[in-house]
Design a protein around this motif. Structure first.
Motif, PDB file in Angstrom:
ATOM      1  N   UNK A 194      -8.259  -7.341  -9.090  1.00 10.00           N
ATOM      2  CA  UNK A 194      -8.719  -6.403  -8.214  1.00 10.00           C
ATOM      3  C   UNK A 194      -9.611  -5.384  -9.048  1.00 10.00           C
ATOM      4  N   UNK A 195     -10.796  -5.193  -8.220  1.00 10.04           N
ATOM      5  CA  UNK A 195     -11.665  -4.111  -8.778  1.00 10.04           C
ATOM      6  C   UNK A 195     -11.084  -2.558  -9.187  1.00 10.04           C
ATOM      7  N   UNK A 196     -11.314  -1.937 -10.085  1.00 12.96           N
ATOM      8  CA  UNK A 196     -10.690  -0.670 -10.040  1.00 12.96           C
ATOM      9  C   UNK A 196     -11.436   0.351  -9.199  1.00 12.96           C
ATOM     10  N   UNK A 197     -10.595   1.333  -8.707  1.00 10.41           N
ATOM     11  CA  UNK A 197     -11.268   2.399  -7.922  1.00 10.41           C
ATOM     12  C   UNK A 197     -11.900   3.400  -9.037  1.00 10.41           C
ATOM     13  N   UNK A 198     -12.914   3.868  -8.433  1.00 10.95           N
ATOM     14  CA  UNK A 198     -13.721   4.954  -9.132  1.00 10.95           C
ATOM     15  C   UNK A 198     -13.093   6.176  -8.854  1.00 10.95           C
ATOM     16  N   UNK A 199     -12.733   7.030  -9.767  1.00  2.86           N
ATOM     17  CA  UNK A 199     -12.045   8.408  -9.281  1.00  2.86           C
ATOM     18  C   UNK A 199     -13.004   9.208 -10.102  1.00  2.86           C
ATOM     19  N   UNK A 200     -13.522  10.240  -9.230  1.00  3.26           N
ATOM     20  CA  UNK A 200     -14.389  11.070  -9.884  1.00  3.26           C
ATOM     21  C   UNK A 200     -13.781  12.326 -10.510  1.00  3.26           C
ATOM     22  N   UNK A 201     -14.388  13.044 -11.591  1.00  2.64           N
ATOM     23  CA  UNK A 201     -13.473  14.319 -12.317  1.00  2.64           C
ATOM     24  C   UNK A 201     -13.398  15.343 -11.133  1.00  2.64           C
ATOM     25  N   UNK A 217      -2.780   1.538  -6.940  1.00  4.96           N
ATOM     26  CA  UNK A 217      -3.954   0.541  -7.567  1.00  4.96           C
ATOM     27  C   UNK A 217      -4.539   1.140  -8.820  1.00  4.96           C
ATOM     28  N   UNK A 218      -5.152   0.285  -9.651  1.00  4.68           N
ATOM     29  CA  UNK A 218      -5.778   0.606 -10.640  1.00  4.68           C
ATOM     30  C   UNK A 218      -6.872   1.285 -10.286  1.00  4.68           C
ATOM     31  N   UNK A 219      -7.219   2.348 -11.049  1.00  3.58           N
ATOM     32  CA  UNK A 219      -8.210   3.352 -10.821  1.00  3.58           C
ATOM     33  C   UNK A 219      -8.762   3.809 -12.342  1.00  3.58           C
ATOM     34  N   UNK A 220     -10.027   4.068 -12.488  1.00  2.00           N
ATOM     35  CA  UNK A 220     -10.546   4.427 -13.797  1.00  2.00           C
ATOM     36  C   UNK A 220     -11.315   5.916 -13.466  1.00  2.00           C
ATOM     37  N   UNK A 256     -21.720   0.369  -5.699  1.00  2.00           N
ATOM     38  CA  UNK A 256     -22.581  -0.456  -5.022  1.00  2.00           C
ATOM     39  C   UNK A 256     -23.301  -1.686  -5.701  1.00  2.00           C
ATOM     40  N   UNK A 257     -22.750  -1.514  -7.122  1.00  5.20           N
ATOM     41  CA  UNK A 257     -23.101  -2.614  -7.945  1.00  5.20           C
ATOM     42  C   UNK A 257     -22.095  -3.667  -7.907  1.00  5.20           C
ATOM     43  N   UNK A 258     -20.931  -3.347  -7.364  1.00  3.46           N
ATOM     44  CA  UNK A 258     -19.763  -4.453  -7.290  1.00  3.46           C
ATOM     45  C   UNK A 258     -18.904  -4.312  -8.639  1.00  3.46           C
ATOM     46  N   UNK A 259     -18.966  -3.203  -9.282  1.00  5.29           N
ATOM     47  CA  UNK A 259     -18.126  -3.171 -10.596  1.00  5.29           C
ATOM     48  C   UNK A 259     -16.803  -2.399 -10.000  1.00  5.29           C
ATOM     49  N   UNK A 260     -16.705  -1.595  -9.102  1.00  6.85           N
ATOM     50  CA  UNK A 260     -15.560  -0.773  -8.703  1.00  6.85           C
ATOM     51  C   UNK A 260     -15.199  -1.120  -7.301  1.00  6.85           C
ATOM     52  N   UNK A 261     -14.197  -0.867  -6.599  1.00  7.08           N
ATOM     53  CA  UNK A 261     -13.856  -1.162  -5.308  1.00  7.08           C
ATOM     54  C   UNK A 261     -14.076  -0.245  -4.266  1.00  7.08           C
ATOM     55  N   UNK A 262     -14.134   1.226  -4.666  1.00  9.75           N
ATOM     56  CA  UNK A 262     -14.240   2.188  -3.669  1.00  9.75           C
ATOM     57  C   UNK A 262     -14.395   3.680  -4.357  1.00  9.75           C
ATOM     58  N   UNK A 263     -14.815   4.475  -4.031  1.00 13.83           N
ATOM     59  CA  UNK A 263     -15.020   6.006  -4.494  1.00 13.83           C
ATOM     60  C   UNK A 263     -14.066   6.749  -4.189  1.00 13.83           C
ATOM     61  N   UNK A 264     -13.155   7.456  -4.925  1.00 21.71           N
ATOM     62  CA  UNK A 264     -12.309   8.326  -4.503  1.00 21.71           C
ATOM     63  C   UNK A 264     -12.638   9.842  -5.427  1.00 21.71           C
ATOM     64  N   UNK A 265     -12.826  10.603  -4.846  1.00 23.04           N
ATOM     65  CA  UNK A 265     -13.405  11.816  -5.274  1.00 23.04           C
ATOM     66  C   UNK A 265     -12.633  12.927  -5.351  1.00 23.04           C
TER      67      UNK A 265
END
Length: 337
Positions: free
Chosen positions: A3-10, A34-37, A110-119
């Motif tokens: 699964x694509x990782x989730x994008x977790x902002x700082x 789920x996996x997140x970065x 937007x470019x398909x490298x992460x599954x969703x944005x979590x802020x």
């Protein structure tokens, strides 16, 4: 494929965002996350872990490596600049990194490298001091979407397992609500909610309960004409489009357990009408979901909490719920394609 990782902002690095991110990774197994970065400065996250005495291995990563790395270490997508924050001491010099983190997270989705944005939470006053021109987080995300060629109406939905509720007007003084509330605004908001519930929550025929503005939903116009002249015509228009919209209902009877069983989401006319019930039901676990964007975004339903930042006592419940919900929404959206 993994699964694509989730994008977790700082978020604001002087707030509780860094320790919530660290603690979420530490509790990833028991909370079934789920996996997140994290999109952050790896060195600053390592310093935060050291201050707290938490054994969190921090690894600079690419998006492609993050999911596989997540079991052994916290993947971090490095920012272009370093960050040096003191917990509890907001500093406008960190604003550029905070915005860069959001930009990179959105670009990855937007470019398909992460599954969703979590802020993680930001402090608008800190960003304003650095020249930030947008009213808030959600409006900036809508601006990024507009730059990519769409003009979204972002809709804030507060969610927990027991309730999903949407304020039609949001951060405005109460005295301005009647002048801002229009039939079009109600209809546009409800359309976006219905689409989001279908595509990202897997609800084939969403049921929307719509509150009145005035006490007792205006009581046939005797307590104000807005419910007769604005809310009811908006509901009729939605029904004519095939959307299962009901109301207007008195807000004081919409949120008990039996009432909630009759709808999938509630639309309230103003901020506190929506947020009081969900924060009563799920103060620690509520999630802020932005519908209407061309990407999935969730967020904890709380702020930066500068007063307790760096103490290791902030609860990660809402962030963990936001991560789980983002992954669920991404899966359902993919399945609907």
């Amino acid at each position: 494929m993994p699964r694509l990782p989730l994008a977790l902002t700082q978020g604001d690095p002087a707030g509780i965002g860094p320790e919530l991110s660290l603690r979420a990774w530490l509790e990833r197994r028991e909370r079934a996350l789920p996996a997140f970065a994290c999109v952050a400065d790896p060195a600053e996250l390592a310093r935060a872990a050291g201050r707290l005495g938490w054994q969190v291995p921090i690894r600079a990563s690419s998006w492609e490596e993050a999911t596989a790395l997540f079991a052994q270490a916290l993947p971090v997508i490095p920012l272009a600049q370093s960050v040096a924050a003191t917990p509890g001491e907001p500093d406008p010099s960190s604003a550029a990194a905070t915005i860069d983190s959001i930009d990179r997270a959105v670009a990855a989705v937007r470019t398909g490298r992460a599954g969703a944005v979590v802020t993680n939470p930001i402090a608008k006053s800190v960003l304003y001091a650095a020249g930030f021109k947008h009213p808030g987080h959600t409006e900036y995300l809508a601006h990024l979407a507009a730059e990519a060629g769409t003009e979204p109406l972002p809709v804030m939905m507060l969610w927990c397992e027991e309730l999903a509720v949407v304020p039609v007007t949001i951060h405005v003084p109460l005295r301005r609500v009647p002048e801002l509330l229009t039939r079009k605004l109600i209809v546009d908001t409800a359309r976006i909610v219905a689409v989001g519930l279908r595509r990202q929550f897997g609800i084939k025929s969403p049921r929307l309960a719509i509150s009145g503005l005035n006490p007792h939903a205006g009581e046939n116009g005797t307590m104000g004409r807005e419910d007769e002249e604005i809310v009811k015509p908006a509901i009729a228009e939605l029904q004519a489009e095939g959307i299962d919209a009901r109301g207007p209902y008195p807000a004081d009877t919409m949120f008990h357990a039996r009432a909630r069983a009759g709808y999938d989401a509630a639309l309230a006319m103003y901020h506190d009408q929506a947020l009081i019930p969900i924060k009563t039901i799920a103060f620690d676990e509520g999630v802020n979901v932005t519908l209407g964007l061309p990407f999935i975004r969730t967020s904890p339903d709380h702020g930066t909490a500068f007063d307790i930042a760096g103490q290791g006592i902030a609860r990660p419940d809402s962030l963990c719920a936001a991560l789980r919900l983002a992954a669920r929404m991404a899966e359902r959206q993919e399945a609907a394609r």
